[in-house]
Scaffold this motif. Structure first.
Motif, PDB file in Angstrom:
ATOM      1  N   ARG A 101     -55.427  24.202  86.431  1.00 20.02           N
ATOM      2  CA  ARG A 101     -56.603  24.611  86.550  1.00 20.02           C
ATOM      3  C   ARG A 101     -57.906  23.626  86.179  1.00 20.02           C
ATOM      4  N   ILE A 131     -51.644  31.325  89.305  1.00 15.68           N
ATOM      5  CA  ILE A 131     -52.714  30.561  88.805  1.00 15.68           C
ATOM      6  C   ILE A 131     -53.724  30.205  90.011  1.00 15.68           C
ATOM      7  N   ALA A 166     -58.113  31.133  91.432  1.00 14.25           N
ATOM      8  CA  ALA A 166     -58.829  29.908  91.455  1.00 14.25           C
ATOM      9  C   ALA A 166     -59.675  29.611  92.591  1.00 14.25           C
TER      10      ALA A 166
END
Length: 355
Positions: free
Chosen positions: A105, A164, A168
């Motif tokens: 991230r 993830i 994002a």
């Protein structure tokens, strides 16, 4: 995405070419040393993870390098999480899954900060019409680089990483430096659970012209691509097949071979081709100590193509390779890998604009 890629491949002067950034890790090492002192420079030389940890610990250095590639004319930047994998986290830092998510991230955040800053600065220029650059989320090798990871490990890793990236702000998934068909298929399986398109990039053995292109895991490139296309028939998530982390001549030969293979594949409609090659005089196959098997002869690169002081390819020769790749209208993605810096990519970008 396949439609967009198809439009790029039309034989028109205005064909759009996507220019990826260069070898981020090598460039970042030098900048970390300059920004944080000799101790960090020494750490960067001994730890693959130093560059990835920089996304968390020295984000300004990472953001600045992304910005430099954008200002050099690149319109795709890749998240700096190439070594944020269970293999390297456990081997070099004793870190676990929580660190994988945190550092990934952070890598995406650095890309977005760089893109936003670049667009803000561009908007201040009179008459500027800057297209929004793309951010590619890196899906790196699941195990040791250049080695095929067990399929089960690869599937679990890519599922985690794609989950993830799905929340994002990125534009495309980039499975890169993949050494086996199994890794590519694991990337595709994970991408099928996301709304993001997938680019798959294979790393190849550096073989002499005339040899059949082979993945570093030993499989024929043609067989790996056939398996990938078959698996993608229903969902059609695959938007590009790319070659990276090998010599420019290796990439060029592979692109020509792939282009012929895809001509007869109905399921390949709209799939772009691309390459981002290494820049070192010593090929990766030579560095790894690859042997010459039956029908396999290692590539020998011309010494005159490289700077005698640095051992890195001269920018004009890299540009010549890129121009050769782009002579095929299916090729619409180019860039640089290990050893290719900002200055190289600025010249590549200018050459692409001139074609």
């Amino acid at each position: 995405w396949r439609g967009a890629c198809s439009a790029m491949m039309e034989r028109k002067p205005e064909r759009e070419v996507l220019v990826l950034d260069g070898g981020f890790g090598h460039e970042l090492k030098a900048r970390l040393g300059a920004a944080t002192g000799k101790e960090a420079e020494a750490e960067a030389e001994t730890s693959f993870l130093a560059g990835a940890l920089a996304c968390r610990d020295h984000p300004n250095v990472v953001v600045d390098l992304h910005r430099q590639f954008l200002e050099a004319g690149c319109n795709v930047i890749t998240s700096n999480n190439f070594v944020v994998t269970p293999h390297f986290l456990a081997k070099q830092a004793g870190l676990g899954e929580a660190a994988l998510e945190e550092l990934t991230r952070c890598a995406v955040a650095c890309c977005n900060e760089a893109r936003n800053g670049f667009l803000a600065a561009s908007s201040q220029q009179a008459g500027a019409k800057t297209k929004r650059p793309l951010i590619a989320g890196s899906l790196p090798p699941a195990g040791a680089t250049y080695c095929a990871a067990p399929a089960e490990d690869a599937r679990a890793f890519y599922a985690k990483l794609v989950s993830i990236f799905s929340s994002a702000p990125i534009d495309v998934l980039l499975g890169e430096t993949l050494a086996s068909a199994e890794e590519a298929l694991a990337c595709l399986g994970a991408a099928n659970e996301s709304s993001l398109p997938l680019w798959v990039s294979f790393t190849l053995r550096d073989l002499a012209p005339g040899c059949e292109p082979k993945l570093r895991g030993g499989q024929r490139l043609a067989s790996a691509v056939a398996a990938l296309l078959e698996a993608d028939q229903e969902r059609r998530k695959l938007a590009a097949i790319i070659i990276n982390c090998c010599a420019p001549a290796t990439a060029g030969h592979a692109l020509a071979t792939l282009s012929k293979q895809l001509e007869g594949e109905r399921d390949a409609d709209g799939i772009a081709l691309g390459a981002y090659a290494n820049g070192f005089a010593t090929t990766t196959s030579e560095w790894l100590g690859d042997g010459e098997g039956e029908g396999d002869r290692l590539l020998r690169q011309p010494a005159e193509d490289f700077d005698s002081a640095t051992g890195v390819i001269k920018a004009d020769r890299l540009c010549d390779h890129v121009a050769e790749w782009l002579s095929d209208p299916r090729v619409t993605i180019v860039g640089g890998c290990c050893g290719i810096g900002v200055d190289h990519m600025q010249q590549v970008s200018e050459r692409v604009k001139s074609l």
